[in-house]
Design an enzyme around this catalytic site. Structure first.
Site, PDB file in Angstrom:
ATOM      1  N   LYS A  31      -1.137  -9.107   3.470  1.00 12.34           N
ATOM      2  CA  LYS A  31      -0.401  -9.023   4.508  1.00 12.34           C
ATOM      3  C   LYS A  31      -1.228  -7.880   5.552  1.00 12.34           C
ATOM      4  CE  LYS A  31       3.384  -5.742   4.117  1.00 12.34           C
ATOM      5  NZ  LYS A  31       3.051  -4.634   4.497  1.00 12.34           N
TER       6      LYS A  31
ATOM      7  N   ASP B 238       0.780  -1.235   0.064  1.00 12.40           N
ATOM      8  CA  ASP B 238      -0.006   0.061  -0.036  1.00 12.40           C
ATOM      9  C   ASP B 238       0.763   1.314   0.099  1.00 12.40           C
ATOM     10  OD1 ASP B 238       0.884  -0.122   2.606  1.00 12.40           O
ATOM     11  OD2 ASP B 238      -1.297   0.008   3.278  1.00 12.40           O
ATOM     12  N   SER B 239       2.169   1.156  -0.101  1.00 14.44           N
ATOM     13  CA  SER B 239       3.095   2.250  -0.354  1.00 14.44           C
ATOM     14  C   SER B 239       2.890   2.774  -1.815  1.00 14.44           C
ATOM     15  CB  SER B 239       4.546   1.720  -0.398  1.00 14.44           C
ATOM     16  OG  SER B 239       4.685   0.650  -1.151  1.00 14.44           O
TER      17      SER B 239
ATOM     18  N   GLU C 107       9.892  -3.844   9.990  1.00 12.47           N
ATOM     19  CA  GLU C 107      10.153  -2.588   9.323  1.00 12.47           C
ATOM     20  C   GLU C 107      10.868  -1.522  10.492  1.00 12.47           C
ATOM     21  OE1 GLU C 107       7.229  -0.902   6.962  1.00 12.47           O
ATOM     22  OE2 GLU C 107       8.426   1.084   6.717  1.00 12.47           O
TER      23      GLU C 107
HETATM   24  O1  KIV Z   1       3.557  -1.037   1.481  1.00  9.14           O
HETATM   25  C1  KIV Z   1       4.702  -1.523   1.581  1.00  9.14           C
HETATM   26  O2  KIV Z   1       5.433  -1.199   0.484  1.00  9.14           O
HETATM   27  C2  KIV Z   1       5.222  -2.043   2.586  1.00  9.14           C
HETATM   28  C3  KIV Z   1       6.801  -2.236   2.630  1.00  9.14           C
HETATM   29  C4  KIV Z   1       7.306  -0.919   3.320  1.00  9.14           C
HETATM   30  C5  KIV Z   1       7.273  -3.483   3.663  1.00  9.14           C
HETATM   31  O3  KIV Z   1       4.421  -2.515   3.609  1.00  9.14           O
END
Ligand code: KIV
Length: 262
Positions: A110, A42-43, A179
């Site tokens: 996740k 979700d980044s 993280e």
């Molecule tokens: O959303 C994402 O890209 C993540 C990573 C930073 C692990 O959760």
């Protein structure tokens, strides 16, 4: 690639290379370069949509990008983030939304959080949905955490994180992302659980590493976190940069001390 193979890699001490992916072109390129896990993170709220956090990302956004990545990937295992608000209410809510992500092409979802998420992890896993946990800096809680900063620096919070990790593994999580935590703590967590622990800003002793693809290519317009290395420097093209990232993760030359926290 599948969950069993990833767990065997941990058992054999082979490091796992993970990269975020949001579209078919990058998914195909990363897959070809040997990335074992593609994280539809979700980044994308920041890297694709230009927001300042992951909070505005919707389930529809995650379904769309998961479908794009699944269309481009041939071998890599696809993990998709459940966006903010799509799983915290009840295990039933989490199941309904996780099922949509699995239908879009995710092979695992996740979710962020420790003890509070155990019932949800059990509920999903018992119904056939593999779950990856996420501890340490959990970006969906950025406003509660007071910013993007290193977590679990004192003894009490480090102990709680270690207990959360063990509990998530016991509840059935198949993988765990850590993280921005001290490298020694990440090493202890990786040793304490049987599931692969994937670090980002968590030092070299995790079972694998993940970076946001725009960060490691040096193309994100925002500030680059300290734990990122720009793999485009010295690479002839993007495929070479990703191949170099995979090789550096396997050889444990990335992350170096300057990418880690004490
Ligand atoms: O959303 C994402 O890209 C993540 C990573 C930073 C692990 O959760």
């Amino acid at each position: 690639m599948n969950l069993l193979a990833l767990q065997q890699m941990k058992a054999q001490g082979e490091k796992i290379a993970v990269l975020t992916s949001y579209d078919a072109s990058f998914a195909a390129l990363s897959d070809k370069a040997g990335v074992e896990v593609l994280l539809v993170g979700d980044s994308l709220g920041m890297t694709i949509q230009g927001h300042s956090s992951t909070l505005p990302v919707s389930l529809r956004d995650m379904e769309y990008h998961t479908r794009c990545v699944a269309n481009g990937a041939k071998n890599a295992f696809i993990v998709t983030d459940m966006p903010f608000g799509s799983y915290q209410k009840t295990p039933e809510q989490a199941f309904e939304n996780a099922a949509l992500l699995m239908a879009a092409g995710a092979q695992m979802v996740k979710i962020e959080g420790g003890a509070i998420m155990l019932d949800t992890v059990r509920f999903l896993v018992e119904r056939g949905i593999p779950v990856c946990g996420h501890l340490g800096l959990t970006p969906q809680s950025v406003h509660q955490l007071g910013g993007y900063r290193v977590q679990a620096k004192d003894e009490a919070t480090a102990r709680r994180l270690l207990e959360d990790a063990k509990a998530l593994a016991q509840a059935g999580s198949g993988m765990l992302v850590l993280e921005m935590v001290p490298a020694a703590l990440a090493a202890a967590v990786s040793q304490a659980v049987h599931i692969p622990v994937i670090g980002i800003g968590a030092g070299k002793y995790c079972d694998g590493q993940v970076l946001v693809v725009q960060d490691m290519l040096g193309i994100y317009a925002g500030k680059s976190p300290r734990f990122v290395r720009n793999f485009m420097q010295g690479a002839a093209n993007i495929e070479q940069a990703i191949t170099d990232y995979v090789a550096a993760v396997k050889a444990q030359t990335f992350p170096a001390v300057e990418h880690s926290f004490e």
